[in-house]
Motif scaffolding. Structure first.
Motif, PDB file in Angstrom:
ATOM      1  N   ASP A  45     105.321  14.728  28.233  1.00 60.66           N
ATOM      2  CA  ASP A  45     105.498  16.143  28.584  1.00 60.66           C
ATOM      3  C   ASP A  45     106.649  16.225  29.582  1.00 60.66           C
ATOM      4  O   ASP A  45     106.987  15.235  30.239  1.00 60.66           O
ATOM      5  CB  ASP A  45     104.245  16.715  29.265  1.00 60.66           C
ATOM      6  N   ILE A  78     107.525  20.592  26.358  1.00 64.49           N
ATOM      7  CA  ILE A  78     108.200  21.083  27.563  1.00 64.49           C
ATOM      8  C   ILE A  78     107.462  22.321  28.070  1.00 64.49           C
ATOM      9  O   ILE A  78     107.357  23.325  27.352  1.00 64.49           O
ATOM     10  CB  ILE A  78     109.677  21.434  27.277  1.00 64.49           C
ATOM     11  N   GLN A  79     106.947  22.232  29.268  1.00 63.97           N
ATOM     12  CA  GLN A  79     106.245  23.389  29.838  1.00 63.97           C
ATOM     13  C   GLN A  79     107.230  24.542  30.027  1.00 63.97           C
ATOM     14  O   GLN A  79     108.382  24.325  30.438  1.00 63.97           O
ATOM     15  CB  GLN A  79     105.589  23.016  31.165  1.00 63.97           C
ATOM     16  N   ASN A  80     106.769  25.743  29.750  1.00 63.79           N
ATOM     17  CA  ASN A  80     107.661  26.908  29.818  1.00 63.79           C
ATOM     18  C   ASN A  80     108.246  27.103  31.211  1.00 63.79           C
ATOM     19  O   ASN A  80     109.370  27.576  31.360  1.00 63.79           O
ATOM     20  CB  ASN A  80     106.911  28.167  29.367  1.00 63.79           C
ATOM     21  N   CYS A 119     107.552  23.875  22.729  1.00 68.26           N
ATOM     22  CA  CYS A 119     107.661  24.717  23.928  1.00 68.26           C
ATOM     23  C   CYS A 119     107.298  26.145  23.555  1.00 68.26           C
ATOM     24  O   CYS A 119     107.813  26.683  22.575  1.00 68.26           O
ATOM     25  CB  CYS A 119     109.084  24.663  24.484  1.00 68.26           C
ATOM     26  N   TRP A 121     108.212  29.143  24.437  1.00 70.37           N
ATOM     27  CA  TRP A 121     109.192  29.908  25.210  1.00 70.37           C
ATOM     28  C   TRP A 121     108.894  31.407  25.140  1.00 70.37           C
ATOM     29  O   TRP A 121     108.219  31.887  24.229  1.00 70.37           O
ATOM     30  CB  TRP A 121     110.607  29.584  24.736  1.00 70.37           C
ATOM     31  N   TYR A 129     116.041  27.962  26.819  1.00 68.12           N
ATOM     32  CA  TYR A 129     115.437  27.193  25.726  1.00 68.12           C
ATOM     33  C   TYR A 129     116.397  27.053  24.541  1.00 68.12           C
ATOM     34  O   TYR A 129     116.609  25.961  24.012  1.00 68.12           O
ATOM     35  CB  TYR A 129     114.125  27.847  25.278  1.00 68.12           C
TER      36      TYR A 129
END
Length: 321
Positions: A45, A78-80, A119, A121, A129
């Motif tokens: 992550d 990928i965390q927002n 992600c 987004w 993004y």
């Protein structure tokens, strides 16, 4: 189901979402029985460092078993909040992300032709993004896929479409995790609000369908946590819990279970996906997709999840397309 039973079926694939890659005997058998040759493996992550608020990789995968029998697609979640950074160095993030994937591949002698970016987004993070996807695609020179949520399909003119080779529609986590009786993993009524939009979506979509379950821990009408790997049969045998209807268990006396403290009168709501749900999803999607999916990816490959289904459920699902 009338639509089931056509030729030229999508392939069956799975997400592998654990931090150690080691297949159990049961997992290996399911993969063999369903002729699965492709696994989407979560490599790491990307979150924010708690002190300097800069992007860092979290919980990278460790391979304890050779993965040469499979086509491996590295997945990076990928965390927002990373994409929401106003001063995000996109070139640096793309370079480091690709380098770390390559490092894991080299260490484990994995050749990969495709990478997937996961992600969720939003309108506020879309510019970062979309730029990240452009840079990463150029850098990697590999096939690139991206996860797509239902809201990103319906409102694609606002949320935009990433420059990837294909998308994977995440057909789960539709509702709000709440103390009511609704299932947040899959809700046909919520899904129906989005289904008609699928025909207008310009990007080819493969599908990700859920085979996981969890418990929603509720105290005083408030959700206090999600509890993974909740075994309903085990709860029924536990004298500290009492089943009060199809989805709710009530805590009869305070106790610890699997390292979690349950207070007297707490509620545990079980959310799961039945085989009938999976076939209903497949049928609805088949009626509404612009193009037939090439792959159905089940989330996720785990012994606990697999034992809730008959062996042939995955073949039944793909036969609907």
């Amino acid at each position: 189901m009338i639509s089931c039973g056509k030729n030229d079926k999508p392939i069956i694939a799975f997400y592998y979402w654990k931090t150690i890659f080691k297949l159990s005997q049961n997992e290996t058998e399911v993969l063999r029985d369903n002729n699965v040759t492709k696994l989407y493996v979560r490599y790491f992550d990307i979150s924010l460092h708690p002190e300097n608020q800069q992007p860092i990789p979290v919980s990278p995968i460790r391979f304890q078993q050779n993965a040469n029998n499979f086509t491996i697609v590295p997945v990076v979640f990928i965390q927002n909040k990373v994409m929401l950074l106003p001063d995000l160095d996109i070139d640096d993030l793309a370079q480091k992300t690709f380098s770390f994937i390559e490092e894991i591949n080299a260490k484990n002698k994995i050749q990969c032709n495709e990478i997937q970016i996961d992600c969720d987004w939003t309108l506020k993070s879309k510019d970062n993004y979309l730029k990240f996807i452009e840079r990463f695609k150029k850098l990697s020179q590999k096939k690139l896929s991206a996860t797509i949520r239902l809201h990103q399909v319906k409102y694609f003119r606002k949320t935009k479409i990433p420059n990837v080779d294909s998308g994977v529609l995440m057909y789960y986590n539709m509702g709000t995790i709440a103390p009511d009786a609704a299932n947040s993993i899959y809700d046909k009524k919520i899904a129906e609000r989005y289904l008609k939009s699928l025909k207008k979506y310009p990007l080819h979509l493969d599908l990700a369908l859920p085979i996981y379950s969890w418990g929603v821990h509720i105290r005083n009408q408030k959700v206090i946590g999600l509890r993974s790997k909740i075994n309903v049969n085990e709860l029924n045998k536990d004298q500290n819990f009492e089943q009060i209807n199809a989805v709710f268990f009530k805590v009869k006396q305070s106790n610890y279970k699997n390292g979690v403290f349950y207070e007297e009168n707490d509620l545990l709501k079980t959310e799961a996906i039945s085989p009938e749900d999976l076939l209903e999803m497949a049928d609805d999607l088949d009626d509404n997709l612009a193009q037939k999916p090439k792959e159905i990816i089940f989330y996720d490959l785990d012994e606990f999840n697999l034992k809730n289904y008959e062996k042939n459920i995955f073949k039944q699902v793909i036969s609907c397309f």
